[in-house]
Design an enzyme around this catalytic site. Structure first.
Site, PDB file in Angstrom:
ATOM      1  CB  CYS A 282      -6.005  -4.020  -4.714  1.00 38.33           C
ATOM      2  SG  CYS A 282      -5.393  -2.377  -4.862  1.00 38.33           S
TER       3      CYS A 282
ATOM      4  CB  CYS B 124      -4.657   1.896   1.871  1.00 38.61           C
ATOM      5  SG  CYS B 124      -4.899   3.740   1.600  1.00 38.61           S
TER       6      CYS B 124
ATOM      7  CB  CYS C  81      -0.816   0.138   1.207  1.00 33.44           C
ATOM      8  SG  CYS C  81      -2.502  -0.858   1.055  1.00 33.44           S
TER       9      CYS C  81
ATOM     10  CB  CYS D  59      -6.243  -6.365  -0.269  1.00 36.75           C
ATOM     11  SG  CYS D  59      -4.581  -6.716  -0.576  1.00 36.75           S
TER      12      CYS D  59
END
Ligand code: SF4
Length: 250
Positions: free
Chosen positions: A197, A223, A116, A200
């Site tokens: 994403c 993040c 991240c 995740c």
């Protein structure tokens, strides 16, 4: 230039203002040195819609991590085209390319904080260096970290972060989207209440917390864009949060 005392006073006063009133103030104060960040998911649509109504041409930063669902990228293209949005894609710094390519599959799972940081925090820090104000769509009902945020939040280097939706709830977002017939991310109806994403994000039940499908079971809820990590500008200040020894990577 707005003084620190005035920012604090305004931030408190904005607690009872509408998001549109806060956005108009921000545009009056900072245009053209102002931008919005958006992940182009279903709950991003109201703020994107308001901003495009109030100030057409506002830059919209999109973090292209390379790990997005293809549905997100196609939805982003569709909304940008239909609403004529000035989308600016942000990417990781090129110096990390070899490392990331060598660990493409494992990085989000083995070291999500580093992943991240490289794909979200660093690129956003770099993009925001050139402007004075950053509009973000965070809400207090999303995470414990966000519950402590202010509507106006001074950042390093004179940047002001503006959170017009901070007092909105999930129900407010839904009501605005219905009233304005806003489109929905294609994965929303498949149970992805918050879309990040692909490595995740998992689908969740309707009764679960909106962000329960992000980094599920991995002890991570943010993040880093909206935490203390964002305020620390040097790699040396954050590297203790990574599993990887980044001094051997750079
Ligand atoms: S959300 Fe996952 S894949 Fe995306 S940048 Fe963070 S760790 Fe990497």
């Amino acid at each position: 230039m707005v003084s620190a005392q005035e920012i604090e006073r305004l931030s408190n006063a904005f607690e009872s203002k509408t998001p549109q009133e806060i956005i108009r103030w921000a545009v009056d104060q900072f245009w053209p040195e102002i931008a919005l960040s958006s992940s182009f998911q279903t709950q991003s649509m109201p703020l994107l819609h308001m901003v495009t109504q109030i100030k057409r041409g506002m830059p919209v930063f999109f973090l292209d991590t390379g790990y997005h669902f293809w549905e997100t990228l196609i939805f982003r293209e569709r909304i940008a085209s239909e609403w004529k949005i000035n989308v600016i894609d942000l990417y990781r710094e090129a110096r990390w390319d070899i490392f990331v390519r060598q660990h493409t599959r494992s990085l989000p799972l083995d070291d999500p904080n580093l992943c991240c940081y490289l794909h979200k925090v660093q690129p956003m820090q770099k993009a925001l260096k050139d402007i004075k104000a950053w509009i973000s769509g965070i809400r207090r009902d999303q995470t414990a970290e966000r519950a402590r945020a202010g509507i106006l939040e001074p950042q390093e280097g004179g940047l002001l972060k503006i959170n017009p939706l901070l007092n909105w709830t999930r129900a407010d977002v839904k009501r605005y989207a219905e009233e304005h017939h806003l489109p929905s991310h294609p994965l929303f109806e498949k149970g992805y209440r918050s879309v990040g994403c692909a490595p995740c994000t998992i689908p969740i039940g309707l009764d679960q917390d909106e962000r329960a499908g992000r980094w599920a079971g991995r002890g991570k809820t943010e993040c880093g864009l909206h935490t203390d990590m964002f305020r620390r500008r040097e790699l040396s200040e954050v590297k203790g949060e990574f599993h990887t020894d980044v001094s051997r990577v750079e």
